[in-house]
Write a protein that holds these residues in place. Structure first.
Motif, PDB file in Angstrom:
ATOM      1  N   ILE A 135       0.846  -1.197   0.000  1.00 48.74           N
ATOM      2  CA  ILE A 135       0.000   0.000   0.000  1.00 48.74           C
ATOM      3  C   ILE A 135       0.884   1.251   0.000  1.00 48.74           C
ATOM      4  O   ILE A 135       1.801   1.378   0.822  1.00 48.74           O
ATOM      5  CB  ILE A 135      -0.927   0.025   1.228  1.00 48.74           C
ATOM      6  N   ILE A 136       0.610   2.155  -0.909  1.00 47.83           N
ATOM      7  CA  ILE A 136       1.282   3.461  -0.948  1.00 47.83           C
ATOM      8  C   ILE A 136       0.540   4.395   0.006  1.00 47.83           C
ATOM      9  O   ILE A 136      -0.688   4.534  -0.076  1.00 47.83           O
ATOM     10  CB  ILE A 136       1.270   4.045  -2.366  1.00 47.83           C
ATOM     11  N   LEU A 137       1.263   5.045   0.911  1.00 54.17           N
ATOM     12  CA  LEU A 137       0.680   5.959   1.887  1.00 54.17           C
ATOM     13  C   LEU A 137       1.101   7.390   1.577  1.00 54.17           C
ATOM     14  O   LEU A 137       2.289   7.662   1.391  1.00 54.17           O
ATOM     15  CB  LEU A 137       1.154   5.589   3.301  1.00 54.17           C
ATOM     16  N   LEU A 138       0.138   8.312   1.556  1.00 54.81           N
ATOM     17  CA  LEU A 138       0.416   9.719   1.275  1.00 54.81           C
ATOM     18  C   LEU A 138      -0.156  10.582   2.386  1.00 54.81           C
ATOM     19  O   LEU A 138      -1.344  10.497   2.702  1.00 54.81           O
ATOM     20  CB  LEU A 138      -0.213  10.141  -0.057  1.00 54.81           C
ATOM     21  N   GLU A 139       0.687  11.418   3.003  1.00 54.67           N
ATOM     22  CA  GLU A 139       0.241  12.345   4.059  1.00 54.67           C
ATOM     23  C   GLU A 139       0.680  13.765   3.688  1.00 54.67           C
ATOM     24  O   GLU A 139       1.860  14.094   3.710  1.00 54.67           O
ATOM     25  CB  GLU A 139       0.855  11.950   5.404  1.00 54.67           C
ATOM     26  N   THR A 140      -0.295  14.596   3.331  1.00 54.24           N
ATOM     27  CA  THR A 140       0.008  15.965   2.871  1.00 54.24           C
ATOM     28  C   THR A 140      -0.882  17.001   3.557  1.00 54.24           C
ATOM     29  O   THR A 140      -1.042  18.104   3.056  1.00 54.24           O
ATOM     30  CB  THR A 140      -0.197  16.066   1.340  1.00 54.24           C
ATOM     31  N   SER A 141      -1.474  16.660   4.697  1.00 54.01           N
ATOM     32  CA  SER A 141      -2.490  17.514   5.303  1.00 54.01           C
ATOM     33  C   SER A 141      -1.939  18.708   6.075  1.00 54.01           C
ATOM     34  O   SER A 141      -2.686  19.622   6.406  1.00 54.01           O
ATOM     35  CB  SER A 141      -3.381  16.682   6.240  1.00 54.01           C
ATOM     36  N   THR A 142      -0.624  18.707   6.380  1.00 53.16           N
ATOM     37  CA  THR A 142      -0.020  19.809   7.128  1.00 53.16           C
ATOM     38  C   THR A 142       1.249  20.262   6.407  1.00 53.16           C
ATOM     39  O   THR A 142       1.440  19.968   5.228  1.00 53.16           O
ATOM     40  CB  THR A 142       0.305  19.394   8.577  1.00 53.16           C
ATOM     41  N   ASN A 143       2.144  20.944   7.112  1.00 52.97           N
ATOM     42  CA  ASN A 143       3.366  21.454   6.482  1.00 52.97           C
ATOM     43  C   ASN A 143       4.333  20.353   6.074  1.00 52.97           C
ATOM     44  O   ASN A 143       5.208  20.579   5.242  1.00 52.97           O
ATOM     45  CB  ASN A 143       4.082  22.427   7.425  1.00 52.97           C
TER      46      ASN A 143
ATOM     47  N   GLY B  21      -7.944  14.385   5.862  1.00 59.25           N
ATOM     48  CA  GLY B  21      -8.180  15.612   6.584  1.00 59.25           C
ATOM     49  C   GLY B  21      -8.781  15.351   7.951  1.00 59.25           C
ATOM     50  O   GLY B  21      -8.963  14.195   8.345  1.00 59.25           O
ATOM     51  N   PRO B  22      -9.037  16.436   8.688  1.00 60.45           N
ATOM     52  CA  PRO B  22      -8.915  17.829   8.280  1.00 60.45           C
ATOM     53  C   PRO B  22      -7.463  18.291   8.218  1.00 60.45           C
ATOM     54  O   PRO B  22      -6.566  17.597   8.693  1.00 60.45           O
ATOM     55  CB  PRO B  22      -9.692  18.575   9.373  1.00 60.45           C
ATOM     56  N   GLY B  23      -7.270  19.476   7.625  1.00 63.69           N
ATOM     57  CA  GLY B  23      -5.930  20.015   7.491  1.00 63.69           C
ATOM     58  C   GLY B  23      -5.900  21.135   6.474  1.00 63.69           C
ATOM     59  O   GLY B  23      -6.914  21.773   6.194  1.00 63.69           O
ATOM     60  N   SER B  24      -4.732  21.357   5.896  1.00 63.31           N
ATOM     61  CA  SER B  24      -4.535  22.395   4.893  1.00 63.31           C
ATOM     62  C   SER B  24      -5.354  22.106   3.637  1.00 63.31           C
ATOM     63  O   SER B  24      -5.288  21.008   3.087  1.00 63.31           O
ATOM     64  CB  SER B  24      -3.048  22.477   4.534  1.00 63.31           C
ATOM     65  N   TYR B  25      -6.106  23.092   3.196  1.00 62.74           N
ATOM     66  CA  TYR B  25      -6.925  22.920   1.999  1.00 62.74           C
ATOM     67  C   TYR B  25      -6.049  22.518   0.817  1.00 62.74           C
ATOM     68  O   TYR B  25      -6.320  21.530   0.127  1.00 62.74           O
ATOM     69  CB  TYR B  25      -7.677  24.216   1.682  1.00 62.74           C
ATOM     70  N   THR B  26      -4.988  23.276   0.579  1.00 62.34           N
ATOM     71  CA  THR B  26      -4.118  23.005  -0.564  1.00 62.34           C
ATOM     72  C   THR B  26      -3.416  21.658  -0.416  1.00 62.34           C
ATOM     73  O   THR B  26      -3.341  20.875  -1.361  1.00 62.34           O
ATOM     74  CB  THR B  26      -3.076  24.121  -0.723  1.00 62.34           C
ATOM     75  N   GLY B  27      -2.895  21.395   0.774  1.00 63.15           N
ATOM     76  CA  GLY B  27      -2.205  20.130   1.002  1.00 63.15           C
ATOM     77  C   GLY B  27      -3.101  18.928   0.768  1.00 63.15           C
ATOM     78  O   GLY B  27      -2.697  17.943   0.134  1.00 63.15           O
ATOM     79  N   LEU B  28      -4.328  18.996   1.264  1.00 66.14           N
ATOM     80  CA  LEU B  28      -5.265  17.892   1.071  1.00 66.14           C
ATOM     81  C   LEU B  28      -5.603  17.696  -0.401  1.00 66.14           C
ATOM     82  O   LEU B  28      -5.704  16.564  -0.879  1.00 66.14           O
ATOM     83  CB  LEU B  28      -6.542  18.144   1.880  1.00 66.14           C
TER      84      LEU B  28
END
Length: 229
Positions: A4-12, A66-73
């Motif tokens: 499984i590929i995991l992607l976390e982009t919700s914050t900085n 999310g929740p988190g950064s709109y752009t990051g999500l």
């Protein structure tokens, strides 16, 4: 084998990881500002090449919802959908707060005698996105935006140690009293391991075409005060 590929982009912090047979076998992260769009695909390419794999060799893609950064999500979900469509993979999603809780448990950050874990995602000023979890990772309340003051979570901190973790935790130190322990950090893709596997094994897949991030609050665009001329 489950891959499984995991992607976390919700914050900085932008991060990607690969799970193989229940273990993290490759990982990349960067806290470079405003670089999620340029780094996410690169990270995925690197971790797959490191293991000699193609996207089609994987079982699923899991993204922070999310929740988190709109752009990051948006970046994370768009990247995940692209991988799913291109390699015909199912899509999984894990809440940002859940990732922080599992991160606390996996990294041994939960203090002895801890009664609750309260993950916090920064929502500017003294507001955070949060929920209350038990010390073993079960969510006890709904996810909500909360403005922090000296009375926040006082019903919890009077009974024993409470862990506050996330990129919104640091600003609450000195405001929240009682038996409070604070860990300022961002969620990592590697910490999505347990909830991602649980979702995959239970068949809890998202609709690749219609899945949207959980913003919690509507995005509000602002007009720059800087003159363009």
């Amino acid at each position: 084998m489950e891959r499984i590929i995991l992607l976390e982009t919700s914050t900085n912090l932008c991060s990607a990881a690969l799970v193989e047979d229940g273990q993290i076998t490759a990982y990349r992260e960067s806290s470079q500002p405003r670089a999620h769009a340029s780094l996410t695909a690169v990270f995925v390419d690197e971790i797959l090449k490191e293991r000699g794999l193609r996207p089609s060799d994987c079982s699923a893609v899991c993204v922070s919802k999310g929740p988190g950064s709109y752009t990051g999500l948006r970046v994370g979900v768009s990247s995940a959908k692209g991988l799913c469509f291109g390699a015909r993979l199912p899509l999984l999603a894990v809440g940002t707060l859940d990732t922080l809780v599992y991160q606390a448990i996996a990294e041994g950050l939960v203090p002895d005698g801890c009664t609750h874990i309260v993950p916090m995602v920064d929502a500017r000023r003294m507001e955070v996105y949060t929920a209350v979890f038990s010390s073993d990772g079960k969510r006890l309340t709904e996810v909500e935006p909360k403005i922090i003051d000296q009375d926040s979570f006082s019903d919890l901190t009077k009974d024993g140690p409470v862990l506050f973790i996330g990129d919104g935790a640091g600003k609450c130190e000195g405001v929240i009293g009682g038996n409070a322990v604070f860990v300022q950090c961002c969620p990592k893709a590697s910490a999505m391991l347990v909830p991602a596997l649980e979702a995959f094994r239970s068949g809890n897949f998202e609709d690749v075409a219609y899945f949207e991030p959980f913003y919690l609050k509507e995005f509000v665009a602002t007009v720059s005060k800087k003159s363009l001329f």
